[in-house]
Design a protein around this motif. Structure first.
Motif, mmCIF file in Angstrom:
data_model
loop_
_atom_site.group_PDB
_atom_site.id
_atom_site.type_symbol
_atom_site.label_atom_id
_atom_site.label_comp_id
_atom_site.label_asym_id
_atom_site.label_seq_id
_atom_site.Cartn_x
_atom_site.Cartn_y
_atom_site.Cartn_z
ATOM 1 N N GLY A 20 0.784 -1.224 0.000
ATOM 2 C CA GLY A 20 0.000 0.000 0.000
ATOM 3 C C GLY A 20 0.815 1.272 0.000
ATOM 4 O O GLY A 20 0.272 2.347 0.257
ATOM 5 N N PHE A 21 2.125 1.178 -0.343
ATOM 6 C CA PHE A 21 2.964 2.375 -0.324
ATOM 7 C C PHE A 21 3.602 2.622 -1.687
ATOM 8 O O PHE A 21 4.231 1.740 -2.268
ATOM 9 C CB PHE A 21 4.032 2.261 0.752
ATOM 10 N N ASP A 22 3.433 3.840 -2.177
ATOM 11 C CA ASP A 22 4.068 4.237 -3.429
ATOM 12 C C ASP A 22 5.570 4.375 -3.260
ATOM 13 O O ASP A 22 6.335 4.190 -4.209
ATOM 14 C CB ASP A 22 3.487 5.575 -3.903
ATOM 15 N N GLU A 23 5.996 4.716 -2.054
ATOM 16 C CA GLU A 23 7.420 4.865 -1.764
ATOM 17 C C GLU A 23 7.673 4.430 -0.321
ATOM 18 O O GLU A 23 6.847 4.690 0.568
ATOM 19 C CB GLU A 23 7.844 6.322 -1.952
ATOM 20 N N PHE A 24 8.771 3.747 -0.107
ATOM 21 C CA PHE A 24 9.180 3.455 1.267
ATOM 22 C C PHE A 24 10.688 3.310 1.349
ATOM 23 O O PHE A 24 11.356 2.889 0.413
ATOM 24 C CB PHE A 24 8.489 2.204 1.833
ATOM 25 N N LYS A 25 11.218 3.685 2.496
ATOM 26 C CA LYS A 25 12.609 3.457 2.872
ATOM 27 C C LYS A 25 12.575 3.100 4.344
ATOM 28 O O LYS A 25 12.333 3.964 5.193
ATOM 29 C CB LYS A 25 13.463 4.702 2.617
ATOM 30 N N ILE A 26 12.778 1.822 4.649
ATOM 31 C CA ILE A 26 12.567 1.346 6.009
ATOM 32 C C ILE A 26 13.805 0.642 6.550
ATOM 33 O O ILE A 26 14.612 0.089 5.801
ATOM 34 C CB ILE A 26 11.350 0.400 6.087
ATOM 35 N N LEU A 27 13.916 0.662 7.866
ATOM 36 C CA LEU A 27 15.005 -0.024 8.545
ATOM 37 C C LEU A 27 14.728 -1.518 8.585
ATOM 38 O O LEU A 27 13.587 -1.936 8.808
ATOM 39 C CB LEU A 27 15.131 0.494 9.980
ATOM 40 N N PRO A 28 15.724 -2.361 8.411
ATOM 41 C CA PRO A 28 15.518 -3.792 8.612
ATOM 42 C C PRO A 28 15.366 -4.097 10.100
ATOM 43 O O PRO A 28 16.186 -3.656 10.913
ATOM 44 C CB PRO A 28 16.803 -4.416 8.043
ATOM 45 N N ASP A 29 14.291 -4.781 10.456
ATOM 46 C CA ASP A 29 14.043 -5.175 11.845
ATOM 47 C C ASP A 29 14.143 -3.972 12.776
ATOM 48 O O ASP A 29 13.470 -2.979 12.583
ATOM 49 C CB ASP A 29 15.008 -6.294 12.257
ATOM 50 N N GLN A 30 15.050 -4.021 13.794
ATOM 51 C CA GLN A 30 15.163 -2.918 14.753
ATOM 52 C C GLN A 30 15.913 -1.713 14.184
ATOM 53 O O GLN A 30 15.745 -0.596 14.658
ATOM 54 C CB GLN A 30 15.885 -3.399 16.025
ATOM 55 N N GLY A 31 16.775 -1.947 13.204
ATOM 56 C CA GLY A 31 17.561 -0.854 12.665
ATOM 57 C C GLY A 31 18.690 -0.448 13.592
ATOM 58 O O GLY A 31 18.827 -0.965 14.704
ATOM 59 N N SER A 32 19.516 0.494 13.148
ATOM 60 C CA SER A 32 20.684 0.940 13.912
ATOM 61 C C SER A 32 20.645 2.449 14.094
ATOM 62 O O SER A 32 20.176 3.179 13.222
ATOM 63 C CB SER A 32 21.976 0.555 13.176
ATOM 64 N N TYR A 33 21.169 2.908 15.224
ATOM 65 C CA TYR A 33 21.212 4.348 15.485
ATOM 66 C C TYR A 33 22.243 5.064 14.612
ATOM 67 O O TYR A 33 22.000 6.157 14.118
ATOM 68 C CB TYR A 33 21.526 4.618 16.959
ATOM 69 N N TYR A 34 23.398 4.428 14.452
ATOM 70 C CA TYR A 34 24.472 5.073 13.686
ATOM 71 C C TYR A 34 24.714 4.340 12.373
ATOM 72 O O TYR A 34 24.770 3.097 12.343
ATOM 73 C CB TYR A 34 25.760 5.135 14.510
ATOM 74 N N ASN A 35 24.818 5.100 11.291
ATOM 75 C CA ASN A 35 25.118 4.576 9.957
ATOM 76 C C ASN A 35 24.185 3.410 9.600
ATOM 77 O O ASN A 35 24.629 2.311 9.283
ATOM 78 C CB ASN A 35 26.586 4.147 9.893
ATOM 79 N N PRO A 36 22.877 3.657 9.649
ATOM 80 C CA PRO A 36 21.901 2.580 9.488
ATOM 81 C C PRO A 36 21.767 2.071 8.054
ATOM 82 O O PRO A 36 22.045 2.781 7.083
ATOM 83 C CB PRO A 36 20.598 3.238 9.935
ATOM 84 N N ASP A 37 21.337 0.823 7.945
ATOM 85 C CA ASP A 37 20.949 0.231 6.668
ATOM 86 C C ASP A 37 19.472 0.538 6.421
ATOM 87 O O ASP A 37 18.679 0.639 7.373
ATOM 88 C CB ASP A 37 21.151 -1.284 6.692
ATOM 89 N N PHE A 38 19.103 0.648 5.147
ATOM 90 C CA PHE A 38 17.706 0.856 4.771
ATOM 91 C C PHE A 38 17.324 -0.103 3.650
ATOM 92 O O PHE A 38 18.131 -0.396 2.763
ATOM 93 C CB PHE A 38 17.461 2.291 4.308
#
Length: 549
Positions: free
Chosen positions: A142-160
């Motif tokens: 349901g999203f035209d665009e998304f950029k999300i963190l994997p699982d919990q994500g990281s505070y510094y230099n995160p992956d998306f």
């Protein structure tokens, strides 16, 4: 009749019809006249209402988040149906209780056959975007665009994980990055001809707490007031409170949470509170680049050195107080950057004439303990976990500076957004639209909320329980390996320190709440049979080693 008379007659008839049509044209309210509202849904992770100054300025100030309450409505009894991250998000997206959408805990997968409200908005002409932390699933529907963190994500230099650019690592601080993505979409990628739904979702202030450099340098110098029940001994409560493993002194990680380095833990003989204690530190602080780590060490190394000198002489009470301060310094430091980001988004809406007909929601996926009862984390039906911050502004509809005490839930978001957009909600959604409350017409809104927590045996060992909560009372049943009931008077025991279930003075109230609880279980299609079904599946996963403890 000649041609000129015919034309004149037709023009007169058209004029009369137009005049009649205009005379009986229904009046539109201000919001409808402006078109369907935009929706900006801002959610942080584990943000306690106690850490928002619109609720209380005892711990910190959040001037930008407070702007939403000042310009709109503050809910003091907003709550969740299941106080744990991924299930809460599933309830929000589907408008259905956990036992219906299937995501009862962090272990069970989300059933992608569920229809979510962003899918419905998208199908009805809304442009949709999500940036930040979803927590489950790598391809949100349901999203035209998304950029999300994997699982919990990281505070510094995160992956998306991104919809259009694949997976990418971005240098910087996660809260700032999510805010920049959000502002970029609003300013450069949004289709200005369409109404939009924007999910702006923060990782912060989820454990393990790593503030931005500009904030940890400030917050480590601060001292915060302690809750009155920091040293709670759980008298007058049942087994569940006594056996939960979320005490700041005994269950919080030394390295991952309090930021005592693994090397210093070894020097001091400190044992890991959890098998992942040191690993969490290495996974989080270890993501920093050389420049980031250098600045971090300048601040946190002296804290380590000072603690190593104090530790041999510290009593348990002094240790608890030290760990509470360390917790608050990092937790509240994380919130500071969230508040700054919210301010930037609000400023954009105002500067671009989007403010009047945009619904802005600020909430968290649940509440969190900030030392109350000596705890951190969530999971319980007790207030600090069960209640969640909720601040909503919609200038075209909501009167500025209003407050609400009704039992609204995260279950209600889906139907609220669909109602505001003029879209009929699916009949199997279980929430209630908040739009009547926005308009001051919510007198017949629910008078009791239903809650059910499932993840036991598991991390923090909070026992399975369900219950009913009204503005005045709370009735809870703990089950599985116990069979215990608790009753709290929310008006006269705001800290929930005394279970009055067996107090004769509450006999009639107890009887009334039991009847209401049975009715709610029927209404929401929950039952002992469903409890057993999910418990059986959970125990099977435990045997397979898939339960993280």
């Amino acid at each position: 009749m000649n041609r000129s008379k015919l034309i004149w007659g037709m023009m007169t008839l058209v004029g009369i019809i137009s005049l009649v049509a205009f005379s009986f044209k229904p009046k539109k309210n201000k919001s409808h006249a402006m078109g369907r509202p935009n929706i900006v849904f801002i959610m942080s992770d584990d943000h306690a209402y106690q850490a928002i100054s619109a609720y209380s300025n005892k711990l910190t100030t959040t001037p930008n988040i407070d702007r939403i309450a000042n310009d709109g409505m503050l809910f003091s009894n907003a709550c969740v149906t299941n106080s744990i991250c991924a299930p809460s998000r599933a309830v929000i997206l589907t408008g259905k209780h956990s036992h219906i959408n299937g995501k009862v805990d962090n272990v069970f997968p989300f059933d992608t056959n569920n229809v979510t409200f962003p899918q419905i908005l998208q199908a009805n002409g809304y442009q949709t975007a999500m940036f930040g932390k979803l927590h489950f699933g790598n391809n949100p529907k349901g999203f035209d665009e998304f950029k999300i963190l994997p699982d919990q994500g990281s505070y510094y230099n995160p992956d998306f994980i991104t919809k259009k650019e694949g997976n990418k690592k971005i240098t910087g601080y996660v809260t700032d990055i999510i805010t920049e993505m959000t502002l970029n979409w609003l300013g450069k990628e949004r289709d200005t001809e369409k109404p939009f739904f924007l999910a702006y979702l923060h990782k912060a202030p989820h454990r393990e707490w790593l503030p931005a450099e500009r904030h940890y340098k400030e917050f480590v110098k601060k001292n915060f007031p302690e809750p009155s029940n920091l040293f709670d001994n759980y008298e007058n409560r049942g087994t569940a409170a006594k056996t939960a493993e979320m005490n700041i002194l005994t269950h919080m990680n030394w390295a991952g949470d309090s930021k005592i380095t693994p090397e210093n833990m070894d020097k001091m003989g400190l044992k890991e509170a959890h098998p992942y204690d040191k690993r969490f530190y290495n996974m989080t602080v270890g993501r920093m680049n050389a420049e980031q780590r250098s600045e971090w060490d300048k601040v946190y190394n002296p804290i380590n050195e000072d603690f190593m000198k104090q530790y041999p002489k510290m009593s348990k009470e002094e240790l608890m107080r030290w760990r509470y301060q360390r917790y608050m310094q990092d937790y509240l430091g994380c919130i500071a950057s969230v508040d700054e980001g919210v301010g930037k988004v609000l400023d954009f809406l105002k500067a671009n004439n989007l403010e009047e007909n945009t619904i802005v929601v600020y909430t968290s996926d649940q509440g969190f303990y900030l030392g109350e009862h000596g705890w951190f984390d969530k999971r319980f039906i007790y207030d600090e976990s069960f209640k969640t911050p909720l601040l909503i502004k919609w200038p075209a509809v909501i009167k500025a500076g209003t407050k609400n005490t009704q039992m609204v839930q995260n279950l209600d978001f889906a139907q609220t957004f669909l109602d505001a957009a003029g879209i009929k909600a699916p009949s199997d959604m279980q929430g209630e639209s908040l739009v009547p409350i926005f308009k001051g017409q919510g007198q017949k809104f629910r008078d009791a909320a239903y809650y059910h927590y499932y993840e036991y045996p598991g991390q923090h060992t909070v026992k399975r329980h369900y219950g009913i909560v009204t503005e005045k009372y709370k009735l809870v049943h703990f089950y599985y390996d116990v069979d215990e009931w608790e009753l709290y008077d929310r008006m006269n025991d705001k800290n929930e320190m005394k279970n009055v279930y067996n107090d004769p003075k509450y006999a009639k109230i107890k009887e009334m709440l039991h009847k209401k609880l049975v009715a709610l279980r029927l209404k929401y299609k929950d039952s002992e049979a469903i409890d057993k079904k999910y418990l059986t599946k959970y125990l099977e996963l435990e045997k397979q080693g898939k339960i993280w403890k």
